[in-house]
Design a protein around this motif. Structure first.
Motif, mmCIF file in Angstrom:
data_model
loop_
_atom_site.group_PDB
_atom_site.id
_atom_site.type_symbol
_atom_site.label_atom_id
_atom_site.label_comp_id
_atom_site.label_asym_id
_atom_site.label_seq_id
_atom_site.Cartn_x
_atom_site.Cartn_y
_atom_site.Cartn_z
ATOM 1 N N SER A 75 0.808 -1.224 0.000
ATOM 2 C CA SER A 75 0.000 0.000 0.000
ATOM 3 C C SER A 75 0.840 1.271 0.000
ATOM 4 O O SER A 75 0.379 2.319 -0.469
ATOM 5 C CB SER A 75 -0.961 0.003 1.192
ATOM 6 O OG SER A 75 -0.261 0.030 2.422
ATOM 7 N N LYS A 79 0.221 4.040 -2.759
ATOM 8 C CA LYS A 79 -0.195 5.370 -2.300
ATOM 9 C C LYS A 79 0.652 6.458 -2.945
ATOM 10 O O LYS A 79 0.135 7.510 -3.353
ATOM 11 C CB LYS A 79 -0.092 5.450 -0.777
ATOM 12 C CG LYS A 79 -0.543 6.771 -0.161
ATOM 13 C CD LYS A 79 -0.503 6.682 1.360
ATOM 14 C CE LYS A 79 -1.075 7.931 2.026
ATOM 15 N NZ LYS A 79 -0.172 9.092 1.888
ATOM 16 N N TYR A 102 -7.574 -2.922 -0.761
ATOM 17 C CA TYR A 102 -6.887 -2.091 0.230
ATOM 18 C C TYR A 102 -7.869 -1.382 1.168
ATOM 19 O O TYR A 102 -7.638 -1.256 2.369
ATOM 20 C CB TYR A 102 -6.012 -1.037 -0.457
ATOM 21 C CG TYR A 102 -4.681 -1.555 -0.942
ATOM 22 C CD1 TYR A 102 -3.938 -2.449 -0.177
ATOM 23 C CD2 TYR A 102 -4.150 -1.130 -2.160
ATOM 24 C CE1 TYR A 102 -2.712 -2.915 -0.611
ATOM 25 C CE2 TYR A 102 -2.921 -1.595 -2.604
ATOM 26 C CZ TYR A 102 -2.198 -2.483 -1.831
ATOM 27 O OH TYR A 102 -0.988 -2.942 -2.268
ATOM 28 N N LYS A 103 -8.989 -0.901 0.632
ATOM 29 C CA LYS A 103 -9.954 -0.178 1.467
ATOM 30 C C LYS A 103 -10.615 -1.128 2.467
ATOM 31 O O LYS A 103 -10.883 -0.743 3.616
ATOM 32 C CB LYS A 103 -11.005 0.493 0.589
ATOM 33 C CG LYS A 103 -11.901 1.463 1.354
ATOM 34 C CD LYS A 103 -12.874 2.179 0.433
ATOM 35 C CE LYS A 103 -12.185 3.197 -0.429
ATOM 36 N NZ LYS A 103 -13.162 4.075 -1.160
ATOM 37 N N GLY A 106 -8.369 -1.497 5.304
ATOM 38 C CA GLY A 106 -8.043 -0.257 5.990
ATOM 39 C C GLY A 106 -6.639 0.229 5.719
ATOM 40 O O GLY A 106 -6.094 1.031 6.486
ATOM 41 N N LEU A 108 -5.520 1.616 2.555
ATOM 42 C CA LEU A 108 -5.426 2.727 1.610
ATOM 43 C C LEU A 108 -6.820 3.024 1.067
ATOM 44 O O LEU A 108 -7.570 2.106 0.713
ATOM 45 C CB LEU A 108 -4.478 2.362 0.455
ATOM 46 C CG LEU A 108 -4.212 3.428 -0.602
ATOM 47 C CD1 LEU A 108 -3.564 4.665 0.025
ATOM 48 C CD2 LEU A 108 -3.302 2.872 -1.703
ATOM 49 N N ASP A 109 -7.153 4.293 1.005
ATOM 50 C CA ASP A 109 -8.471 4.704 0.531
ATOM 51 C C ASP A 109 -8.483 4.767 -0.996
ATOM 52 O O ASP A 109 -8.361 5.838 -1.599
ATOM 53 C CB ASP A 109 -8.835 6.069 1.123
ATOM 54 C CG ASP A 109 -10.267 6.489 0.777
ATOM 55 O OD1 ASP A 109 -11.033 5.632 0.293
ATOM 56 O OD2 ASP A 109 -10.588 7.681 0.983
ATOM 57 N N THR A 110 -8.599 3.601 -1.605
ATOM 58 C CA THR A 110 -8.689 3.524 -3.056
ATOM 59 C C THR A 110 -9.476 2.271 -3.424
ATOM 60 O O THR A 110 -9.665 1.385 -2.591
ATOM 61 C CB THR A 110 -7.299 3.504 -3.709
ATOM 62 O OG1 THR A 110 -7.431 3.689 -5.127
ATOM 63 C CG2 THR A 110 -6.566 2.185 -3.446
ATOM 64 N N ALA A 111 -9.934 2.236 -4.668
ATOM 65 C CA ALA A 111 -10.696 1.095 -5.171
ATOM 66 C C ALA A 111 -10.270 0.797 -6.591
ATOM 67 O O ALA A 111 -9.604 1.608 -7.245
ATOM 68 C CB ALA A 111 -12.196 1.398 -5.117
ATOM 69 N N ASP A 114 -10.725 3.308 -9.399
ATOM 70 C CA ASP A 114 -9.964 4.559 -9.375
ATOM 71 C C ASP A 114 -8.793 4.553 -10.346
ATOM 72 O O ASP A 114 -8.080 5.565 -10.463
ATOM 73 C CB ASP A 114 -9.408 4.827 -7.962
ATOM 74 C CG ASP A 114 -10.503 5.023 -6.932
ATOM 75 O OD1 ASP A 114 -11.622 5.418 -7.319
ATOM 76 O OD2 ASP A 114 -10.237 4.767 -5.740
ATOM 77 N N VAL A 325 -13.247 -2.865 7.113
ATOM 78 C CA VAL A 325 -14.453 -2.289 6.524
ATOM 79 C C VAL A 325 -15.230 -3.421 5.866
ATOM 80 O O VAL A 325 -14.656 -4.233 5.129
ATOM 81 C CB VAL A 325 -14.104 -1.213 5.471
ATOM 82 C CG1 VAL A 325 -15.366 -0.642 4.846
ATOM 83 C CG2 VAL A 325 -13.258 -0.102 6.092
ATOM 84 N N LEU A 330 -18.905 -1.131 0.628
ATOM 85 C CA LEU A 330 -18.104 -0.594 -0.473
ATOM 86 C C LEU A 330 -18.632 -1.056 -1.829
ATOM 87 O O LEU A 330 -17.974 -0.853 -2.845
ATOM 88 C CB LEU A 330 -16.640 -1.046 -0.319
ATOM 89 C CG LEU A 330 -15.953 -0.656 1.000
ATOM 90 C CD1 LEU A 330 -14.566 -1.281 1.088
ATOM 91 C CD2 LEU A 330 -15.875 0.866 1.139
#
Length: 335
Positions: A75, A79, A102-103, A106, A108-111, A114, A325, A330
């Motif tokens: 990650s 990032k 990754y999301k 928890g 990295l805030d990506t999907a 993206d 999460v 998601l």
């Protein structure tokens, strides 16, 4: 069946329209392009990325530099690529399932949505044993896990790596436990088994192929619907012989840029992927020699194929208590 599936995928890729020629605009990088490999040198992502970089250099007449930035299950490097200027000069490499999960973890805030996705190969997971472990087949290894799993060390490239995902699938399907030893990539995890630092490692076949051929590692089973033949060694059995309910989706590897890069960049890469990567003898030879599957996919088709493994893996993490999460929040539905 897997090869027929990928041949059909390749044919669809080759049939893609030559977007660059149609629009009359070609991206010619005026500075070196960086491909960030978020794992240690020598592993599957590193191997693939360096081959792709060489092909892109020939196609675009620009320098493509592979930079290793391992850490936090890939990650950290991902990032850095995500947050770089969106000018087409910074790409990430790896397994699409990592980006897609990754999301959930928890990290990295990506999907997956993206990124602009460009795949080169699909890799097969394998469990390999140290010569000193005494394990001669997967059945013996499975018996040991059932009897004393917490004392059986299994090396992987870390949480969210292909090998760790394989071990979690085995754990969920059979109820075993194991002692997890994490490394910065598949190459160090493979070396750990060769050295006897771990009894077993779960990695990608492309990472362990040379040590298997050299009889330095014992291949126990591949996570595939069918046995896999490794050139120079022979047939490696499918894990389904021992655990019939372990899923075996294809694990796609490639490079990707964040959405938002100039259209000229994606138009050019679409054409390069269809005309250069899809006919790359270098990548075909690499795939054949290491029992990978040549899979030059891009765009929507790449997303749809990778999404299958993302869905399976995201819920594997959730059911195993590793998700931070819930996948359904998601938009990741169970298979």
């Amino acid at each position: 069946m897997l090869r027929r599936h990928l041949l059909a995928s390749t044919a669809a890729t080759l049939a893609a329209p030559p977007l660059v020629r149609a629009q009359g605009t070609v991206w010619r990088p005026d500075r070196p392009v960086t491909i960030v490999v978020p794992w240690a040198a020598g592993g599957s992502t590193d191997q693939m990325a360096r081959l792709v970089a060489a092909e892109l250099e020939g196609a675009l007449g620009a320098r493509f530099v592979v930079v290793n930035q391992p850490g936090a299950s890939g990650s950290i490097g991902t990032k850095n690529a995500l947050e770089a200027p969106k000018d087409g000069l910074t790409w990430a490499a790896g397994a699409a399932v990592d980006v897609g999960c990754y999301k959930v973890l928890g990290l990295l805030d990506t999907a997956l949505a993206d990124w602009n996705l460009y795949f080169a190969v699909a890799n097969v997971n394998i469990v390999v044993a140290s010569q000193a472990s005494g394990f001669k087949d997967f059945g013996q290894f499975l018996d040991a896990l059932k009897a004393r799993g917490d004392n059986v060390s299994v090396g992987t490239a870390g949480i969210s790596s292909a090998g760790h995902n394989m071990m979690e699938a085995i754990r969920q399907a059979s109820g075993i436990s194991y002692r997890h030893a994490t490394y910065d990539g598949g190459a160090p995890a493979t070396v750990a088994a060769v050295a006897g630092e771990t009894q077993v490692s779960a990695v990608l076949l492309v990472e362990a192929a040379e040590m298997i051929r050299a009889r330095r590692l014992v291949p126990l089973a591949v996570q595939s619907e069918q046995p896999v033949t490794l050139r120079g060694f022979g047939e490696i059995p499918s894990i389904l012989r021992w655990i019939p309910n372990v899923p075996a989706p294809l694990n796609y590897f490639g490079i990707w840029s964040p959405k938002g890069v100039p259209q000229m960049v994606t138009d050019t890469m679409n054409s390069v992927w269809a005309e250069k990567i899809a006919t790359s003898q270098r990548l075909k030879d690499y795939s054949d020699s290491r029992a990978a599957l040549f899979a030059p996919l891009s765009g929507e088709r790449a997303y749809n194929e990778a999404w299958k493994m993302v869905r399976q893996t995201a819920w594997l993490y959730f059911d195993g208590g590793k998700a931070r999460v819930s996948p359904d929040t998601l938009g990741i539905a169970r298979l």
